[in-house]
Design a protein around this motif. Structure first.
Motif, PDB file in Angstrom:
ATOM      1  N   VAL A  48      -5.573  -6.105   5.303  1.00  0.00           N
ATOM      2  CA  VAL A  48      -5.985  -6.453   3.924  1.00  0.00           C
ATOM      3  C   VAL A  48      -7.090  -7.644   3.570  1.00  0.00           C
ATOM      4  CG1 VAL A  48      -4.833  -7.153   2.662  1.00  0.00           C
ATOM      5  CG2 VAL A  48      -6.228  -6.193   1.719  1.00  0.00           C
ATOM      6  N   GLY A  49      -6.487  -8.749   5.130  1.00  0.00           N
ATOM      7  CA  GLY A  49      -6.604  -9.922   5.480  1.00  0.00           C
ATOM      8  C   GLY A  49      -8.422 -10.252   5.751  1.00  0.00           C
ATOM      9  N   ILE A  54      -5.485  -1.247  -3.274  1.00  0.00           N
ATOM     10  CA  ILE A  54      -5.057  -0.096  -4.197  1.00  0.00           C
ATOM     11  C   ILE A  54      -6.211   1.300  -4.493  1.00  0.00           C
ATOM     12  CG2 ILE A  54      -5.219   0.306  -6.399  1.00  0.00           C
ATOM     13  CD1 ILE A  54      -3.278  -2.014  -7.319  1.00  0.00           C
ATOM     14  N   PHE A  55      -7.718   0.447  -4.257  1.00  0.00           N
ATOM     15  CA  PHE A  55      -9.046   1.689  -4.119  1.00  0.00           C
ATOM     16  C   PHE A  55      -9.391   1.710  -2.700  1.00  0.00           C
ATOM     17  CE2 PHE A  55      -9.239  -0.306  -8.392  1.00  0.00           C
ATOM     18  CZ  PHE A  55      -8.536   0.600  -9.338  1.00  0.00           C
ATOM     19  N   PHE A  56      -8.913   1.261  -1.960  1.00  0.00           N
ATOM     20  CA  PHE A  56      -9.366   1.512  -0.251  1.00  0.00           C
ATOM     21  C   PHE A  56      -8.124   2.033   0.873  1.00  0.00           C
ATOM     22  CE2 PHE A  56     -12.805  -0.521  -2.618  1.00  0.00           C
ATOM     23  CZ  PHE A  56     -13.623   0.082  -2.260  1.00  0.00           C
ATOM     24  N   ASP A  57      -8.455   2.199   1.675  1.00  0.00           N
ATOM     25  CA  ASP A  57      -7.093   2.109   2.702  1.00  0.00           C
ATOM     26  C   ASP A  57      -7.059   1.027   3.440  1.00  0.00           C
ATOM     27  OD1 ASP A  57      -6.679   5.290   1.738  1.00  0.00           O
ATOM     28  OD2 ASP A  57      -7.775   6.225   3.453  1.00  0.00           O
ATOM     29  N   LYS A 113       1.066  -1.353  -0.401  1.00  0.00           N
ATOM     30  CA  LYS A 113       0.152  -0.394   0.126  1.00  0.00           C
ATOM     31  C   LYS A 113       0.830   0.766   0.117  1.00  0.00           C
ATOM     32  CE  LYS A 113      -3.337   2.518   0.786  1.00  0.00           C
ATOM     33  NZ  LYS A 113      -4.761   2.726  -0.360  1.00  0.00           N
ATOM     34  N   LEU A 114       2.370   1.131   0.729  1.00  0.00           N
ATOM     35  CA  LEU A 114       2.563   2.736   0.812  1.00  0.00           C
ATOM     36  C   LEU A 114       3.690   2.682  -0.279  1.00  0.00           C
ATOM     37  CD1 LEU A 114       1.702   2.161   4.459  1.00  0.00           C
ATOM     38  CD2 LEU A 114       3.990   2.889   4.554  1.00  0.00           C
ATOM     39  N   TYR A 115       3.866   1.618  -0.780  1.00  0.00           N
ATOM     40  CA  TYR A 115       4.659   1.744  -1.783  1.00  0.00           C
ATOM     41  C   TYR A 115       4.041   2.108  -3.384  1.00  0.00           C
ATOM     42  CZ  TYR A 115       7.125  -0.364  -6.179  1.00  0.00           C
ATOM     43  OH  TYR A 115       7.854   0.017  -7.356  1.00  0.00           O
ATOM     44  N   TRP A 116       2.803   2.235  -3.637  1.00  0.00           N
ATOM     45  CA  TRP A 116       2.034   2.133  -4.587  1.00  0.00           C
ATOM     46  C   TRP A 116       1.992   3.585  -4.340  1.00  0.00           C
ATOM     47  CZ3 TRP A 116      -0.462   0.240  -8.864  1.00  0.00           C
ATOM     48  CH2 TRP A 116      -1.710   0.947  -9.167  1.00  0.00           C
ATOM     49  N   ILE A 143      -8.079  -9.717  -5.276  1.00  0.00           N
ATOM     50  CA  ILE A 143      -9.488  -9.227  -4.375  1.00  0.00           C
ATOM     51  C   ILE A 143      -8.370  -8.588  -3.772  1.00  0.00           C
ATOM     52  CG2 ILE A 143     -11.093  -9.346  -2.175  1.00  0.00           C
ATOM     53  CD1 ILE A 143     -11.577 -11.494  -4.992  1.00  0.00           C
ATOM     54  N   THR A 144      -7.191  -8.614  -2.870  1.00  0.00           N
ATOM     55  CA  THR A 144      -6.439  -8.080  -2.314  1.00  0.00           C
ATOM     56  C   THR A 144      -6.065  -7.225  -2.884  1.00  0.00           C
ATOM     57  OG1 THR A 144      -6.188  -9.995  -1.283  1.00  0.00           O
ATOM     58  CG2 THR A 144      -4.570  -8.262  -0.593  1.00  0.00           C
ATOM     59  N   TYR A 145      -5.431  -7.003  -3.532  1.00  0.00           N
ATOM     60  CA  TYR A 145      -4.739  -5.518  -4.554  1.00  0.00           C
ATOM     61  C   TYR A 145      -5.323  -4.904  -4.587  1.00  0.00           C
ATOM     62  CZ  TYR A 145       0.175  -7.308  -5.023  1.00  0.00           C
ATOM     63  OH  TYR A 145       1.177  -8.246  -4.714  1.00  0.00           O
TER      64      TYR A 145
END
Lengths: 134, 151
Positions: B55-56, B46-49, A102-105, B40-42
Motif C-alpha cells: 500500500v506504500g 479497505i477499498f482496493f486489493d 488487509k487480511l484481518y479486514w 489514505i493507507t486505510y
C-alpha cells in the motif's frame, strides 16, 4: 478556545485506553466445537495480539491477527510463532497466519458469509494477495 | 562602529527565535499530514486489493499529488510559512519542491524554464534515492548469492 480544545481532545486521547478485551472469532463451515476451543486457546495465550480471526474452509486455515499498537515491529516474529503453533496443532490444514490489516479486514467480513464456496474463493485470493510484494 | 559593537546591537534588536513554538507547530502539522497519509493507507487497504506491504506506493503517490495541487493553488506556501519543517519533511514537501520550482521558472519558457528547473530541488532527492536503492539491492544480491540471507 483552549477549554474547548481540551474538552474535545482529552476524551479522544483517553478513548484509546479503553477496551482491553481480546476479540477472537472463528469461522468454521463444519462448526467443530473442539477446533474453536483449540484456536481460542492458542490466540488467548499470545500476549502480543489484541484481536484474531480464524477461518477454516476445506483444507485451508487462515488466521488473521492484529498486533498490539506498540508491537507492530514484532509482526514477523508473532506470525512465525503462531504459524508454528497452528501447524503443530492443525497439521492436516494448509495454515497461513498473517498480521496484515488487509487480511484481518477481509477475514472479518467473511465471518457473516454463508456461502462456503465464496469463502473458499476469497481465502485463496487472500493467500495470493499475501504473497504479492509489488 | 566596531564589528563587536554591531554584533551586540544586532543581538539586542533581533527578537528571540521561538524554538519551542516552532517545534510544536512542526510537530502538530507534520503529525496531521501523517494522519491524513494513514487515512489514505486505510482507504486503499479497505477499498482496493492492497496489503500493508504494497500500500506504500499508492499512498505516497496520492500524498504527492495532493501537495502538488495545494502548491498550484498557493495553499501549501501558507502551510509552509506556518509549520516550517513540519510541512517540508513529509513526502508532501517533495511534491511542493517540484511544482514550486516549475511555477517559479515558467516565465522562462516551457523547455528551458519549466523543463530545466522542475527538478532543481527534487532532482537530488530522486538521484540519491535511485542510487542508494541500487547499491542496497546490489549488497543484498551479493549476500543472497553467498547464502547469508534469503530474499
Amino acid at each position: 478556545m483552549k477549554k474547548i480544545v481540551f474538552f474535545f481532545f482529552v476524551p479522544l486521547l483517553l478513548a484509546g485506553c479503553s477496551g482491553n478485551d481480546k476479540t477472537i472469532e472463528v469461522y468454521d463451515v463444519l462448526d467443530d466445537a473442539e477446533k474453536r476451543v483449540e484456536v481460542r486457546e492458542i490466540l488467548d495465550s499470545n500476549e502480543d495480539i489484541y484481536s484474531g480471526t480464524a477461518i477454516f474452509v476445506n483444507n485451508d486455515l487462515l488466521v488473521a491477527v492484529q498486533a498490539k499498537p506498540w508491537l507492530d515491529y514484532k509482526k514477523g516474529k508473532i506470525e512465525k510463532e503462531l504459524t508454528n503453533q497452528f501447524e503443530e496443532q492443525f497439521s492436516q490444514f494448509d495454515v497461513l497466519v498473517s498480521a496484515d490489516y488487509k487480511l484481518y479486514w477481509e477475514a472479518n467480513k467473511l465471518l457473516n458469509e454463508e456461502d462456503s464456496k465464496k469463502v473458499e474463493d476469497q481465502v485463496k485470493k487472500l493467500k495470493e494477495l499475501e504473497k504479492e510484494e509489488t | 562602529m566596531q564589528q563587536e559593537q554591531y554584533k551586540n546591537l544586532e543581538q539586542q534588536v533581533t527578537p528571540p527565535t521561538p524554538y519551542l513554538k516552532n517545534a510544536l507547530k512542526a510537530f502538530f502539522v507534520g503529525g496531521i499530514i501523517c494522519t491524513i497519509g494513514h487515512a489514505i493507507t486505510y482507504f486503499y487497504i479497505i477499498f482496493f486489493d492492497f496489503t500493508e506491504n504494497t500500500v506504500g506506493n499508492p499512498t505516497v503517490s496520492t500524498m504527492i499529488f495532493l501537495s502538488m495541487l495545494l502548491t498550484g493553488f498557493g495553499l501549501y506556501t501558507k502551510l509552509g510559512q506556518f509549520a516550517g519543517a513540519g510541512s517540508a519533511v513529509p513526502v508532501t514537501g517533495f511534491g511542493n519542491a517540484v511544482i514550486s520550482a516549475a511555477i517559479e521558472h515558467r516565465t522562462e519558457g516551457i523547455v528551458l524554464g519549466v523543463g530545466g528547473n522542475i527538478f532543481k530541488l527534487a532532482g537530488s532527492v530522486i538521484l540519491f534515492g535511485v542510487a542508494s536503492a541500487f547499491f542496497i539491492s546490489l549488497i543484498k544480491l551479493i549476500l543472497v548469492t553467498i547464502g547469508v540471507v534469503q530474499w
